[in-house]
Design a protein around this motif. Structure first.
Motif, short mmCIF file in Angstrom:
data_model
loop_
_atom_site.label_atom_id
_atom_site.label_comp_id
_atom_site.label_asym_id
_atom_site.label_seq_id
_atom_site.Cartn_x
_atom_site.Cartn_y
_atom_site.Cartn_z
N LEU A 1 -3.32 5.49 -5.12
CA LEU A 1 -3.28 5.48 -3.65
C LEU A 1 -4.44 6.26 -3.03
CD1 LEU A 1 0.54 5.96 -2.98
CD2 LEU A 1 -0.78 3.84 -2.94
N SER A 2 -5.05 7.15 -3.76
CA SER A 2 -6.18 7.92 -3.23
C SER A 2 -7.50 7.18 -3.33
CB SER A 2 -6.30 9.26 -3.97
OG SER A 2 -6.66 9.06 -5.33
N GLY B 1 -2.30 0.03 0.94
CA GLY B 1 -1.48 0.23 2.12
C GLY B 1 -0.07 -0.29 1.94
N VAL B 2 0.07 -1.44 1.25
CA VAL B 2 1.39 -1.99 0.99
C VAL B 2 2.17 -1.09 0.03
CG1 VAL B 2 2.65 -3.97 0.07
CG2 VAL B 2 0.55 -4.32 1.40
N VAL B 3 1.49 -0.64 -1.01
CA VAL B 3 2.16 0.24 -1.98
C VAL B 3 2.56 1.56 -1.32
CG1 VAL B 3 1.89 1.46 -4.17
CG2 VAL B 3 0.91 -0.82 -3.88
N ALA B 4 1.67 2.11 -0.49
CA ALA B 4 2.02 3.36 0.21
C ALA B 4 3.21 3.16 1.14
CB ALA B 4 0.80 3.85 1.00
N GLY B 5 3.28 2.00 1.79
CA GLY B 5 4.44 1.71 2.64
C GLY B 5 5.72 1.62 1.84
N MET B 6 5.65 1.04 0.64
CA MET B 6 6.83 0.97 -0.21
C MET B 6 7.28 2.35 -0.66
SD MET B 6 5.71 -2.37 -2.48
CE MET B 6 7.13 -2.24 -3.55
#
Length: 309
Positions: free
Chosen positions: A114-115, A123-128
């Motif tokens: 994510l970094s 962005g999708v993974v961070a939202g999950m």
């Protein structure tokens, strides 16, 4: 403003500047407040330790205030000869080490991905990941899931559901983004360094403070947790120490046959009360011994948490 020769000479000689009376008064009041706050926090800890080293009659009579009365090690002898306590101690150590290793590994991998700005779909993974902080299936669906997977009365029931914490991912991602220069990744990429090699050779060696903080957070959380074990475990041989401690403190379930040689010195209730304090000390000792080694990383860890990623 020009400084006189006398003042400069006094400063070079280390002359102490006298405080004003209001500054001195402030220091005295602040010191008294801090001493009072420390006393409030420290007294219960001191009392528990003193009571665990006192005799049964002294504890039951309420004669223990600050220092041990009629010092005795009978409570600790009973603790270390009680099979359920020692088994719980070993189980808690296994759950803590294994759970911390799994949590730290997954958290590091997720935070590193994510970094990276070139990670497609971050962005999708961070939202999950953030979604898990806001919504939870609940106790019954989680129990049905663990039961359906066949993990009841197994170690996996305590490790896998808590294998990664979203808040730890955010902390570590913020550290990677704000503490490791992007130029290091660009230079290593030009030299043909793979992403996995960047993680092992650049990120992990430069992330000692945040790794120590996350490891301590995970270890403390797993060591002190009892609810998951209370729900998912029914085999007493797999109970962690906190469940055994809960049974002693709340349910007062103690097999006094394990301490039959102590019947001549105290009643059942007296020895049970004494064992409560001894078990509290024994269960808290590993974490208290761990804190001094990672204390210096706490300030940096708190600063990382204050940075919005």
């Amino acid at each position: 403003m020009a400084i006189s020769r006398k003042t400069a000479v006094g400063a070079r000689r280390g002359t102490r500047v006298r405080q004003r009376w209001d500054d001195t008064l402030f220091d005295v009041i602040a010191t008294l407040i801090l001493v009072f706050a420390v006393s409030i926090v420290a007294y219960p800890l001191v009392y528990v330790v003193s009571a665990s080293f006192s005799s049964t009659t002294a504890v039951m009579a309420g004669r223990v205030w600050l220092f041990p009365v009629e010092p005795s090690l009978k409570a600790y002898e009973a603790v270390f000869t009680y099979d359920s306590i020692m088994t719980g101690y070993l189980n808690s150590a296994i759950y803590t080490v294994l759970g911390t290793a799994v949590n730290l590994t997954l958290t590091t991998l997720c935070a590193f991905c994510l970094s990276r700005k070139d990670f497609y779909g971050r962005g999708v993974v961070a939202g999950m990941v953030l979604f898990t902080m806001l919504f939870n299936a609940g106790l019954i669906p989680n129990y049905l899931l663990i039961n359906g997977l066949g993990w009841l009365d197994t170690t996996w029931a305590l490790i896998i559901p808590n294998a990664m914490n979203a808040w730890y991912v955010i902390l570590m991602r913020s550290y990677f983004q704000n503490s490791i220069p992007e130029e290091l990744f660009e230079a290593s990429g030009m030299d043909g360094c793979s992403v996995f090699r960047q993680l092992l050779s650049i990120v992990i060696p430069l992330s000692g403070p945040i790794i120590a903080v996350i490891s301590l957070y995970c270890a403390v959380g797993i060591w002190n947790s009892y609810f998951d074990a209370f729900i998912y475990l029914s085999d007493k041989s797999r109970f962690p120490l906190q469940v055994v401690l809960r049974n002693i403190l709340i349910l007062n379930q103690l097999d006094m046959s394990a301490v039959a040689d102590l019947r001549d010195m105290a009643s059942r209730q007296g020895m049970s009360n004494l064992l409560k304090y001894a078990v509290i000390v024994v269960s808290s000792a590993p974490l208290l011994a761990l804190y001094p080694f990672v204390q210096k990383y706490f300030v940096k860890g708190i600063m990382v948490g204050s940075v919005k990623g």
